[in-house]
Each structure stands twice: as structure tokens, then as C-alpha cells.
Design a protein around this motif. Structure first.
Motif, mmCIF file in Angstrom:
data_model
loop_
_atom_site.group_PDB
_atom_site.id
_atom_site.type_symbol
_atom_site.label_atom_id
_atom_site.label_comp_id
_atom_site.label_asym_id
_atom_site.label_seq_id
_atom_site.Cartn_x
_atom_site.Cartn_y
_atom_site.Cartn_z
ATOM 1 N N THR A 1 0.845 -1.199 0.000
ATOM 2 C CA THR A 1 0.000 0.000 0.000
ATOM 3 C C THR A 1 0.878 1.246 0.000
ATOM 4 O O THR A 1 1.741 1.380 0.881
ATOM 5 N N PRO A 2 0.695 2.162 -0.947
ATOM 6 C CA PRO A 2 1.419 3.435 -0.895
ATOM 7 C C PRO A 2 0.999 4.217 0.362
ATOM 8 O O PRO A 2 -0.021 3.905 0.985
ATOM 9 N N PRO A 3 1.763 5.242 0.750
ATOM 10 C CA PRO A 3 1.404 6.038 1.932
ATOM 11 C C PRO A 3 -0.009 6.606 1.817
ATOM 12 O O PRO A 3 -0.317 7.342 0.883
ATOM 13 N N ARG A 4 -0.869 6.241 2.766
ATOM 14 C CA ARG A 4 -2.275 6.646 2.709
ATOM 15 C C ARG A 4 -2.453 8.158 2.831
ATOM 16 O O ARG A 4 -3.434 8.721 2.335
ATOM 17 N N LYS A 5 -1.536 8.820 3.488
ATOM 18 C CA LYS A 5 -1.662 10.269 3.654
ATOM 19 C C LYS A 5 -1.417 11.013 2.344
ATOM 20 O O LYS A 5 -1.774 12.183 2.220
ATOM 21 N N GLU A 6 -0.797 10.332 1.381
ATOM 22 C CA GLU A 6 -0.486 10.957 0.093
ATOM 23 C C GLU A 6 -1.514 10.472 -0.940
ATOM 24 O O GLU A 6 -1.318 9.484 -1.636
ATOM 25 N N TRP B 1 -1.552 9.069 -4.914
ATOM 26 C CA TRP B 1 -1.234 7.734 -5.426
ATOM 27 C C TRP B 1 -2.475 6.881 -5.665
ATOM 28 O O TRP B 1 -2.389 5.831 -6.289
ATOM 29 N N PHE B 2 -3.621 7.340 -5.162
ATOM 30 C CA PHE B 2 -4.850 6.550 -5.224
ATOM 31 C C PHE B 2 -5.834 7.158 -6.204
ATOM 32 O O PHE B 2 -5.821 8.365 -6.455
ATOM 33 N N SER B 3 -6.705 6.324 -6.753
ATOM 34 C CA SER B 3 -7.585 6.761 -7.832
ATOM 35 C C SER B 3 -8.902 5.990 -7.790
ATOM 36 O O SER B 3 -8.984 4.891 -7.231
ATOM 37 N N HIS B 4 -9.932 6.573 -8.399
ATOM 38 C CA HIS B 4 -11.204 5.868 -8.633
ATOM 39 C C HIS B 4 -11.446 5.721 -10.139
ATOM 40 O O HIS B 4 -12.562 5.464 -10.566
ATOM 41 N N ASP B 5 -10.370 5.863 -10.914
ATOM 42 C CA ASP B 5 -10.452 5.766 -12.371
ATOM 43 C C ASP B 5 -10.121 4.341 -12.818
ATOM 44 O O ASP B 5 -8.993 3.875 -12.636
ATOM 45 N N PRO B 6 -11.085 3.608 -13.397
ATOM 46 C CA PRO B 6 -10.836 2.221 -13.828
ATOM 47 C C PRO B 6 -9.715 2.077 -14.846
ATOM 48 O O PRO B 6 -9.240 0.964 -15.080
ATOM 49 N N LYS B 7 -9.295 3.179 -15.448
ATOM 50 C CA LYS B 7 -8.188 3.108 -16.401
ATOM 51 C C LYS B 7 -6.851 2.915 -15.690
ATOM 52 O O LYS B 7 -5.866 2.524 -16.311
ATOM 53 N N ASP B 8 -6.812 3.210 -14.382
ATOM 54 C CA ASP B 8 -5.581 3.022 -13.613
ATOM 55 C C ASP B 8 -5.447 1.558 -13.181
ATOM 56 O O ASP B 8 -6.286 0.720 -13.508
ATOM 57 N N GLU B 9 -4.388 1.267 -12.445
ATOM 58 C CA GLU B 9 -4.079 -0.119 -12.064
ATOM 59 C C GLU B 9 -5.047 -0.622 -10.990
ATOM 60 O O GLU B 9 -5.223 0.015 -9.950
ATOM 61 N N ARG B 10 -5.685 -1.757 -11.256
ATOM 62 C CA ARG B 10 -6.578 -2.350 -10.259
ATOM 63 C C ARG B 10 -5.781 -2.711 -9.013
ATOM 64 O O ARG B 10 -4.695 -3.296 -9.106
ATOM 65 N N TRP B 11 -6.333 -2.397 -7.839
ATOM 66 C CA TRP B 11 -5.632 -2.588 -6.562
ATOM 67 C C TRP B 11 -6.590 -3.265 -5.595
ATOM 68 O O TRP B 11 -7.499 -2.649 -5.063
ATOM 69 N N VAL B 12 -6.393 -4.545 -5.392
ATOM 70 C CA VAL B 12 -7.366 -5.389 -4.697
ATOM 71 C C VAL B 12 -7.189 -5.318 -3.184
ATOM 72 O O VAL B 12 -6.070 -5.388 -2.667
ATOM 73 N N SER B 13 -8.316 -5.203 -2.489
ATOM 74 C CA SER B 13 -8.343 -5.254 -1.028
ATOM 75 C C SER B 13 -9.067 -6.525 -0.583
ATOM 76 O O SER B 13 -9.673 -7.228 -1.394
ATOM 77 N N ILE B 14 -9.030 -6.804 0.714
ATOM 78 C CA ILE B 14 -9.747 -7.966 1.246
ATOM 79 C C ILE B 14 -11.246 -7.809 1.018
ATOM 80 O O ILE B 14 -11.944 -8.777 0.703
ATOM 81 N N TYR C 1 -8.072 2.196 -7.148
ATOM 82 C CA TYR C 1 -7.037 1.970 -8.152
ATOM 83 C C TYR C 1 -5.783 2.736 -7.750
ATOM 84 O O TYR C 1 -5.838 3.681 -6.950
ATOM 85 N N LEU C 2 -4.660 2.306 -8.295
ATOM 86 C CA LEU C 2 -3.397 3.015 -8.089
ATOM 87 C C LEU C 2 -2.961 3.658 -9.396
ATOM 88 O O LEU C 2 -3.136 3.079 -10.470
ATOM 89 N N THR C 3 -2.377 4.838 -9.306
ATOM 90 C CA THR C 3 -1.847 5.477 -10.507
ATOM 91 C C THR C 3 -0.609 4.715 -10.978
ATOM 92 O O THR C 3 0.072 4.067 -10.172
ATOM 93 N N THR D 1 -7.137 -14.085 -10.135
ATOM 94 C CA THR D 1 -7.089 -12.852 -10.920
ATOM 95 C C THR D 1 -7.573 -13.094 -12.347
ATOM 96 O O THR D 1 -7.186 -14.057 -13.001
ATOM 97 N N ASP D 2 -8.431 -12.211 -12.808
ATOM 98 C CA ASP D 2 -8.870 -12.183 -14.207
ATOM 99 C C ASP D 2 -8.218 -10.965 -14.842
ATOM 100 O O ASP D 2 -8.781 -9.882 -14.873
ATOM 101 N N GLY D 3 -6.988 -11.133 -15.310
ATOM 102 C CA GLY D 3 -6.192 -10.020 -15.794
ATOM 103 C C GLY D 3 -5.148 -9.622 -14.767
ATOM 104 O O GLY D 3 -5.163 -10.084 -13.620
ATOM 105 N N GLU D 4 -4.217 -8.770 -15.184
ATOM 106 C CA GLU D 4 -3.173 -8.293 -14.275
ATOM 107 C C GLU D 4 -3.746 -7.283 -13.287
ATOM 108 O O GLU D 4 -4.629 -6.491 -13.637
ATOM 109 N N MET D 5 -3.237 -7.286 -12.051
ATOM 110 C CA MET D 5 -3.675 -6.329 -11.039
ATOM 111 C C MET D 5 -2.695 -6.315 -9.881
ATOM 112 O O MET D 5 -1.788 -7.164 -9.811
ATOM 113 N N CYS D 6 -2.873 -5.367 -8.978
ATOM 114 C CA CYS D 6 -2.062 -5.272 -7.764
ATOM 115 C C CYS D 6 -2.943 -5.573 -6.555
ATOM 116 O O CYS D 6 -4.160 -5.645 -6.674
#
Length: 398
Positions: free
Chosen positions: A217-222, A225-238, A254-256, A287-292
Motif C-alpha cells: 500500500t502506498p502512503p495513505r496520507k499521500e 497515489w490513489f484513484s477511482h479511475d478504472p483506467k488506472d491499475e486495479r488494486w485489490v483489497s480484502i 485503483y493506483l496510478t 485474478t482475471d487479468g493483471e492487477m495489484c
């Protein structure tokens, strides 16, 4: 028809209640059998997910009766993904909700399912995220939630809009039930084939057979690094793993690309089995496709993809309490323990027999989930047009 819509703040259309404070109900109060209590982790796509539901005793239920759910309520996450919500159908009537949740109980002026669908508009979700407080861990309270503007037509039109959207959601639910039945059959075959050990070739450390990596996880205070744009990298949580079914193809955050590069976040390959091992231990997805993923999830990478149905079933049946030395499995398991966990390698003959059923079943489940994704996209494209009156449903005969 658009002129027939009116707008009011949510506080004028529903009562809003936070869950019991920590001093009222502790984790130690949970019991094995009793009334289920919904936590943030159980907020799924419309319905609750029912894995690892904690329960409360009848005594605690009576003591905390103001937190009992009834049909038509809507339950939100009060912290974190504050725009996530689930609808309380008849099945969940009488359940309860936890302190990290918030309950919305609609008045007679608005159809409960209409309100649920309105909350799922992209614009509404964005508004809720915007009024949340806290950069590291967003949170929302009853006052801020009450300010959410709700636009709606008369009750008859609301019900017709709900009927249109339910046609799509009902088909999604049918596919979900088919997939559950298919997986139950595969799991029964797995237990029949491998439970007595005769079809096991050897046992080794998991990281001797798989390339196991851990997310980050990137620094949450910054927040850049985080996004709600599906074009960015999928970032899976529990939580995403709790909502996705057998395969996971999307995430709630998502992550940039810069975040992935800057923090050396591993990009997990397609068709990789994921396992959660912190806080909620034992959730699985492929995973169905690449993701983080975040740091609470391990990735079992392999160049032998035909092992995946067996691996998924093996991890599904695994007793994770054997890995921990404390009473709390959630804090006992770490990445070193996951990498060193035992893995029973099947014989080639047994794996081939198992895969004759398992591989087609997994392929069918993946196809059903792909259809669900198409239906979900169709529903989500119709949603703003129905909610704005752009699509006129007044002539629909219910």
C-alpha cells in the motif's frame, strides 16, 4: 418527466443510525451461534457476503435492539470505503450491524430499493466520498450523511425504475447461485479425491512449489497515489475479495501508474490465486487479468496453471488456525508463515482426474462472472438515465 423529480436531503427521507460503540459490544462478546452481525467486510454488491459472519447472543441482541436491521434498510461503511453499501432483503431481517457501519432506514416517501440504487450512482458515490472527513482513513457520520441530496419521482415511477433494474440484478443473482452450485460440486470432488491422503505425492513448503509474493500500500496520507479511475491499475483489497466471487476482475480503488512504479508494487499476473492473511484470513480469488493488491494479500504464482483449481480448493479447505500460536488467528499469521505453510502436492494421475471436472467447471464459473460483468455495466449505464428521467418508464405496465 424530468420536471416531476424533486430533490431533498437524505435526512428528510430516512433515519440514519450508527452502529454500537466499542464500549457497547466487543469482539470478545461474539458467539459461535446466534444473530449475525454485519461488519464493513460483509458489505457486498447489493447483498451481504456471508463468509465468517460474527454472531451475538440473544441477550446482547435484546440489549442492543436499536441496532437490529429490518427489510428495506441500507447499510453503509462508516469508515474507509464510505460509498459502499448493501441492501437488507427479507433474508437479513432481524440481523444486526456493527459499530463501523451506518444504517439508513427510508421513510414511506421513498421506495427503499430506489434509494439503494440512487446511492449507487457514480455522482452520489463521489458526493459521499467528498463529504467524508479524514485523509488517512475517510469516515462519515449521521450529520454529513443526512446532507446527501436525493432526487426522486413519485412512488409509482420509483417502483417501475426498480423493476427495470431488478431484471438485471435477478439474472446476476441466478448466475451467482449457479456458480455456488458448481463450486460446491468441485469442492465435494476435491474432498472425495484427496481427503484420505492416498492421492498426495508429497508435502512441501508452499514457497517451494509456488512463487509467493505480497502486495503493498502506498502512503495513505499521500492521496495522489490513489484513484477511482478504472483506467488506472486495479488494486485489490480484502473487501474486494469478499465481493468478487471465484474470479476477481475489478477493485473499488485503483493506483496510478506512478504509484506502482515509485513504490515497486508487484503487478500480479493473470490467473493467479490470491489469499488474504491479515485481519480476515482465508479469503480467496483468482485474478482475471493483471492487477495489484494491498499488503494483506499473498499471490501464489505458478507456471503450472492447471494446478490452480486444486490449489484454490486446498486453500479453501485449509485450517488456518494450525498456522498460529496465539488465540487470535488474525494477528498470528504473517507473510513468512504463509510462505512456509504446508502444501500437499497431488499425484499427476489424481490431478488429471480431478481436472476433468474442475477445469470445465472453473471455466463455466468464469464465463458466468463475465456475463455478470456485462450485465452490471449495462445496469450502471442505465442507472443515471433512469434516475434522471432521461429514460421514461411511465408507460411500463408492472
Amino acid at each position: 418527466m424530468k420536471s416531476d423529480f424533486i430533490t431533498k436531503p437524505l435526512s428528510q427521507l430516512a433515519s440514519i443510525q450508527t452502529g454500537p460503540f466499542g464500549s457497547q459490544l466487543h469482539k470478545k462478546d461474539y458467539v459461535k451461534h446466534g444473530t449475525p452481525i454485519v461488519t464493513v467486510e460483509h458489505l457486498g454488491q447489493k447483498c451481504f457476503t456471508e463468509q465468517n459472519l460474527p454472531c451475538v447472543s440473544n441477550e446482547d441482541k435484546m440489549r442492543l435492539n436499536k441496532y437490529i436491521l429490518r427489510k428495506g434498510d441500507i447499510v453503509f461503511s462508516r469508515v474507509g470505503a464510505v460509498d459502499r453499501c448493501s441492501f437488507v432483503c427479507k433474508k437479513y431481517d432481524g440481523w444486526m450491524f456493527s459499530g463501523r457501519c451506518l444504517r439508513v432506514r427510508p421513510s414511506s416517501e421513498i421506495e427503499p430499493e430506489y434509494l439503494y440504487y440512487f446511492f449507487n450512482l457514480a455522482a452520489t458515490k463521489q458526493f459521499i466520498r467528498g463529504i467524508a472527513t479524514g485523509a488517512t482513513m475517510p469516515s462519515i457520520n449521521t450529520k454529513f450523511m443526512g446532507e446527501v441530496p436525493i432526487t426522486y419521482p413519485n412512488i409509482n415511477i420509483q417502483r417501475k425504475i426498480v423493476a427495470v433494474l431488478n431484471l438485471l440484478d435477478d439474472k446476476i443473482q441466478i448466475n451467482t447461485e449457479i456458480n455456488k452450485n458448481l463450486f460446491d460440486q468441485v469442492m465435494a470432488l476435491y474432498k472425495h479425491t484427496f481427503s484420505d491422503g492416498s492421492a498426495i505425492n508429497r508435502t512441501c513448503r508452499a514457497d517451494e512449489y509456488f512463487d509467493i509474493s505480497i502486495g503493498k500500500t502506498p502512503p495513505r496520507k499521500e492521496q495522489e497515489w490513489f484513484s477511482h479511475d478504472p483506467k488506472d491499475e486495479r488494486w485489490v483489497s480484502i473487501s474486494d475479495m469478499g465481493n468478487c466471487g471465484l474470479y476477481i476482475s475489478d477493485s473499488s480503488e485503483y493506483l496510478t501508474p506512478d504509484a506502482v512504479s515509485r513504490f515497486n508494487i508487484i503487478v500480479v499476473p493473470d490467473n493467479t490465486v490470491l489469499l488474504s492473511f491479515k485481519l480476515t484470513v482465508g479469503r480467496l480469488a483468482i485474478t482475471d487479468g493483471e492487477m495489484c493488491t494491498n499488503e494483506a494479500i499473498a499471490h501464489f504464482k505458478t507456471d503450472k496453471p492447471k494446478i490452480n483449481p486444486y490449489l484454490y480448493c486446498y486453500l479453501k479447505a485449509f485450517n488456518y488456525r494450525t498456522l498460529g500460536s496465539t488465540s487470535s488467528i488474525a494477528t498470528a499469521v504473517n507473510s513468512k508463515i504463509i510462505k512456509a505453510m504446508p502444501f500437499d502436492v497431488p499425484t499427476e494421475e489424481a490431478l488429471q482426474r480431478f481436472n476433468e471436472i474442475a477445469l470445465p467447471a472453473f471455466a463455466a464459473m468464469k464465463e458466468n462472472q463475465a456475463e455478470d460483468l456485462s450485465l452490471t455495466n449495462l445496469r450502471d449505464s442505465l442507472l443515471p438515465k433512469l434516475m434522471s428521467g432521461e429514460i421514461d418508464v411511465s408507460d411500463i405496465d408492472l
